[in-house]
Design an enzyme around this catalytic site. Structure first.
Site, PDB file in Angstrom:
ATOM      1  N   GLU A  27       0.962  -1.257  -0.149  1.00 15.12           N
ATOM      2  CA  GLU A  27      -0.131  -0.160   0.077  1.00 15.12           C
ATOM      3  C   GLU A  27       1.120   0.953   0.265  1.00 15.12           C
ATOM      4  O   GLU A  27       2.335   1.477   0.466  1.00 15.12           O
ATOM      5  CB  GLU A  27      -0.266  -0.128   1.308  1.00 15.12           C
ATOM      6  CG  GLU A  27      -1.772   1.270   1.596  1.00 15.12           C
ATOM      7  CD  GLU A  27      -2.567   1.253   2.507  1.00 15.12           C
ATOM      8  OE1 GLU A  27      -2.720   0.340   3.182  1.00 15.12           O
ATOM      9  OE2 GLU A  27      -4.033   1.786   2.452  1.00 15.12           O
ATOM     10  N   ASN A  67      -6.529   1.724   2.635  1.00 13.03           N
ATOM     11  CA  ASN A  67      -7.459   3.139   3.163  1.00 13.03           C
ATOM     12  C   ASN A  67      -6.953   3.547   1.749  1.00 13.03           C
ATOM     13  O   ASN A  67      -8.171   4.370   0.993  1.00 13.03           O
ATOM     14  CB  ASN A  67      -7.471   3.299   4.302  1.00 13.03           C
ATOM     15  CG  ASN A  67      -8.003   2.751   5.316  1.00 13.03           C
ATOM     16  OD1 ASN A  67      -8.420   1.803   5.170  1.00 13.03           O
ATOM     17  ND2 ASN A  67      -7.109   2.941   6.622  1.00 13.03           N
ATOM     18  N   ASN A  98     -12.498  -0.663  -1.083  1.00 10.40           N
ATOM     19  CA  ASN A  98     -11.187  -1.113   0.262  1.00 10.40           C
ATOM     20  C   ASN A  98     -12.674  -0.889   1.776  1.00 10.40           C
ATOM     21  O   ASN A  98     -12.164   0.283   1.822  1.00 10.40           O
ATOM     22  CB  ASN A  98     -10.198  -0.499   0.624  1.00 10.40           C
ATOM     23  CG  ASN A  98      -9.453  -1.157   1.951  1.00 10.40           C
ATOM     24  OD1 ASN A  98      -9.159  -2.259   1.688  1.00 10.40           O
ATOM     25  ND2 ASN A  98      -8.951   0.361   2.477  1.00 10.40           N
ATOM     26  N   GLU A  99     -12.852  -2.249   2.328  1.00  7.58           N
ATOM     27  CA  GLU A  99     -13.104  -1.690   3.220  1.00  7.58           C
ATOM     28  C   GLU A  99     -14.131  -0.628   3.657  1.00  7.58           C
ATOM     29  O   GLU A  99     -14.530   0.515   4.299  1.00  7.58           O
ATOM     30  CB  GLU A  99     -11.589  -1.643   4.308  1.00  7.58           C
ATOM     31  CG  GLU A  99     -11.212  -2.373   4.951  1.00  7.58           C
ATOM     32  CD  GLU A  99     -10.568  -1.932   5.969  1.00  7.58           C
ATOM     33  OE1 GLU A  99     -10.157  -1.123   7.046  1.00  7.58           O
ATOM     34  OE2 GLU A  99      -9.500  -3.219   6.229  1.00  7.58           O
ATOM     35  N   TYR A 139      -7.448  -9.121  11.793  1.00  5.61           N
ATOM     36  CA  TYR A 139      -5.747  -9.116  11.628  1.00  5.61           C
ATOM     37  C   TYR A 139      -5.615  -8.698  13.682  1.00  5.61           C
ATOM     38  O   TYR A 139      -7.078  -8.994  14.599  1.00  5.61           O
ATOM     39  CB  TYR A 139      -5.394  -7.361  12.495  1.00  5.61           C
ATOM     40  CG  TYR A 139      -5.129  -6.553  10.692  1.00  5.61           C
ATOM     41  CD1 TYR A 139      -4.432  -6.457  10.865  1.00  5.61           C
ATOM     42  CD2 TYR A 139      -6.325  -6.384  10.086  1.00  5.61           C
ATOM     43  CE1 TYR A 139      -3.772  -6.617   9.145  1.00  5.61           C
ATOM     44  CE2 TYR A 139      -6.339  -5.420   9.489  1.00  5.61           C
ATOM     45  CZ  TYR A 139      -4.856  -5.629   8.577  1.00  5.61           C
ATOM     46  OH  TYR A 139      -4.575  -5.103   7.243  1.00  5.61           O
ATOM     47  N   GLU A 183      -7.054  -9.136   3.636  1.00  7.38           N
ATOM     48  CA  GLU A 183      -6.163  -8.894   4.528  1.00  7.38           C
ATOM     49  C   GLU A 183      -5.589  -9.533   6.327  1.00  7.38           C
ATOM     50  O   GLU A 183      -7.188  -9.800   6.193  1.00  7.38           O
ATOM     51  CB  GLU A 183      -5.917  -6.957   5.381  1.00  7.38           C
ATOM     52  CG  GLU A 183      -6.067  -6.158   3.466  1.00  7.38           C
ATOM     53  CD  GLU A 183      -6.203  -4.766   4.277  1.00  7.38           C
ATOM     54  OE1 GLU A 183      -5.906  -4.647   5.704  1.00  7.38           O
ATOM     55  OE2 GLU A 183      -6.419  -3.846   3.442  1.00  7.38           O
ATOM     56  N   GLN A 185       1.237  -6.881   5.808  1.00  7.29           N
ATOM     57  CA  GLN A 185       1.594  -5.672   4.442  1.00  7.29           C
ATOM     58  C   GLN A 185       3.181  -7.202   3.928  1.00  7.29           C
ATOM     59  O   GLN A 185       3.098  -7.842   4.630  1.00  7.29           O
ATOM     60  CB  GLN A 185       1.416  -4.134   4.048  1.00  7.29           C
ATOM     61  CG  GLN A 185       0.166  -4.458   4.495  1.00  7.29           C
ATOM     62  CD  GLN A 185      -0.027  -2.457   4.044  1.00  7.29           C
ATOM     63  OE1 GLN A 185       0.639  -2.084   2.463  1.00  7.29           O
ATOM     64  NE2 GLN A 185      -0.754  -2.174   4.155  1.00  7.29           N
TER      65      GLN A 185
HETATM   66  O1  AHR Z   1      -3.119  -2.709   6.339  1.00  6.73           O
HETATM   67  C1  AHR Z   1      -3.160  -1.776   6.830  1.00  6.73           C
HETATM   68  C2  AHR Z   1      -4.881  -0.696   6.647  1.00  6.73           C
HETATM   69  O2  AHR Z   1      -4.991  -2.036   7.716  1.00  6.73           O
HETATM   70  C3  AHR Z   1      -5.392  -1.259   5.135  1.00  6.73           C
HETATM   71  O3  AHR Z   1      -5.197   0.136   4.917  1.00  6.73           O
HETATM   72  C4  AHR Z   1      -7.110  -1.098   5.556  1.00  6.73           C
HETATM   73  O4  AHR Z   1      -7.242  -1.404   4.520  1.00  6.73           O
HETATM   74  C5  AHR Z   1      -6.785  -1.636   6.949  1.00  6.73           C
HETATM   75  O5  AHR Z   1      -7.186  -1.790   7.590  1.00  6.73           O
END
Ligand code: AHR
Length: 480
Positions: free
Chosen positions: A26, A71, A171-172, A243, A291, A349
């Site tokens: 990113e 993001n 994205n999101e 996460y 992710e 990432q």
């Molecule tokens: O990977 C970091 C961030 O996590 C990304 O920009 C977003 O898509 C997610 O919230």
């Protein structure tokens, strides 16, 4: 402690897609600038690509890389990042409060992908841009010639179309933090229109629609149901993000969090199949876990945003521990177990940001602890997942019940005639005597046993037990 795995060569549950070993780059922190791209670095080539990083990316074995966000993509105008570098505009990047210089853009990324031997997975902006701009980007990348955007690409140095196959529809988009976030209805309609246009431009592409960003959002579930109602016939995958962090410094509970990921996957499969049934569709929706990783949100609040609009800032940089590597191993095995439905996954990432590969600007590049289980799975986890009957003692942790000490996945590679067992021993102090009962194989010979425990990676040609808190790869070869 004893544990057992029973597998049968004939009971294969799903082919592992090569795209499950994906990652994510990113425009965030030092991922691009100071990570993959650093003109003037001693190892940089004529494009400014760091060769030390490129070598580590190849060693990691990642197969596809998602770009440019995250993001970031929701405020990005891809046309800012093409053409002569001196005329590219600098813009305020609102998701991290930095200045984006646009010196690295779509053409640079796609050239970098071909040098890294990875397939690109591009995301389009459905936050502040729309279906038209998404279609234009597909035209720029994939249309052969004779139109405004395809000829612009050719003038910018790429005569042949890139043939980008994987595309994320934003994205999101459910997250309040997203630039231009949307309700499920608004996003569903927009994603549907973008999908139609993008596939009209190039029918060979595959599309990933946004699922919920997390299970704690109030729209979780309703979001998937609504978005899939609008897009089911036009898209190929729905995304999941996940996460974890060890914020309570409770190793046993931390390692059990892959069970929450398991739950999220099962719920998503259920939601997809519910819509499939409701629509009397014969199409199966696949999952893109685009992710996932360990991310210490709680201790990093201060590193989420830059201050005073710098051009570069060190954001979301993690110094991963060995326990983090085990958590990554448990999550990766959870993804592999669902190989029949999860066809894309991206470790979020790749470089410097939540990353298996770190660099210092102007200096060295190195592997973080999480590099190792991921690299070993990329290398040896090819073929079909075998249905496993696993027997293991269990434990209760602060937030999880009946967690098996053993986390495992068995893979049969028919081409190389190799059976590979990946296994984590979650026990903090006891060895695990693991017996592998493999049925319907002609003659299995142990060829290699790899074990990764705190500060130590070993390779042997004998296997006796799994050390406490360890990641393990047991390789057998079938002979006649
Ligand atoms: O990977 C970091 C961030 O996590 C990304 O920009 C977003 O898509 C997610 O919230």
């Amino acid at each position: 402690m004893k544990a057992k795995i029973i597998v049968n060569k004939n009971y294969q549950t799903g082919e592992i897609s090569k795209y499950v070993y994906g990652s994510f780059l990113e425009h965030l922190g030092r991922a691009v600038y100071g990570g993959v791209y650093e003109p003037g670095h001693p190892t940089a080539d004529k494009n400014g690509f760091r060769q030390d990083v490129l070598e580590l990316v190849k060693e990691l074995g990642v197969t596809t890389v998602r770009y440019p966000g995250g993001n970031f993509v929701s405020g990005y105008d891809w046309q800012d990042g093409i053409g002569p570098k001196e005329s590219r505009p600098s813009r305020l990047e609102l998701s991290r409060k930095v200045v984006e210089t646009n010196q690295f853009g779509t053409d640079e990324f796609l050239s970098w992908c071909s040098l890294a031997h990875v397939e690109p997975m591009l995301a389009v902006n459905l936050g502040t841009a729309g279906a038209k701009e998404a279609g234009w980007l597909v035209e720029y990348c994939n249309h052969p010639k004779g139109t405004y955007f395809s000829d612009l690409r050719r003038r910018n140095g790429s005569e042949k179309p890139y043939g980008v196959k994987l595309w994320c529809l934003g994205n999101e988009m459910d997250g309040f933090w997203q630039i231009g976030s949307k309700s499920a209805e608004d996003y569903g309609k927009l994603a549907c229109e973008a999908a139609k246009i993008m596939k009209w431009v190039d029918p060979s592409i595959q599309l990933i629609v946004c699922g919920s960003s997390g299970i704690d959002l109030p729209s979780y579930g309703y979001w998937e149901e609504t978005v899939l109602e609008y897009t089911y016939d036009y898209v190929d995958y729905i995304s999941l993000h996940f996460y974890v962090e060890d914020y309570e410094r409770d190793t046993l509970d931390f390692l059990a969090k892959s069970r929450d990921m398991e739950q999220e996957i099962q719920t998503m499969i259920g939601l997809c199949d519910y819509i499939k049934g409701r629509r009397h569709s014969d199409k199966t929706m696949y999952l893109s876990f685009d992710e996932w990783n360990v991310w210490y949100h709680s201790r990093e609040k201060k590193n989420l945003m830059a201050k005073n609009w710098p051009e570069t800032a060190s954001l979301l940089e993690e110094d991963y521990t060995f326990t983090d590597a085990l958590a990554v191993g448990c999550m990766l095995l959870t993804i592999l177990r669902h190989a029949d439905r999860i066809k894309i996954a991206c470790l979020a990432q790749l470089v410097n940001v939540l990353a298996p590969i770190m660099t210092t600007t102007g200096g060295e590049a190195w592997r973080e602890s999480i590099f190792y289980p991921f690299a070993q799975a990329c290398r040896y986890g090819k073929g079909s997942i075998l249905q496993e009957k696993a027997e293991s003692p269990v434990y209760d942790s602060s937030h999880h019940k009946t967690v098996p000490y053993l986390e495992s996945v068995s893979v049969w590679n028919g081409e190389s005639r190799e059976l590979v067992v990946f296994a984590v021993n979650r026990h903090m102090s006891e060895h695990m005597e693991l017996s592998v009962e493999a049925e319907n194989f002609s003659n299995l010979i142990l060829t290699e046993y790899l074990s990764f425990k705190e500060n130590e990676i070993t390779r042997k040609n004998v296997f006796s037990s799994l050390p406490p808190l360890s990641w393990n790869v047991i390789r057998y070869r079938e002979s006649d």
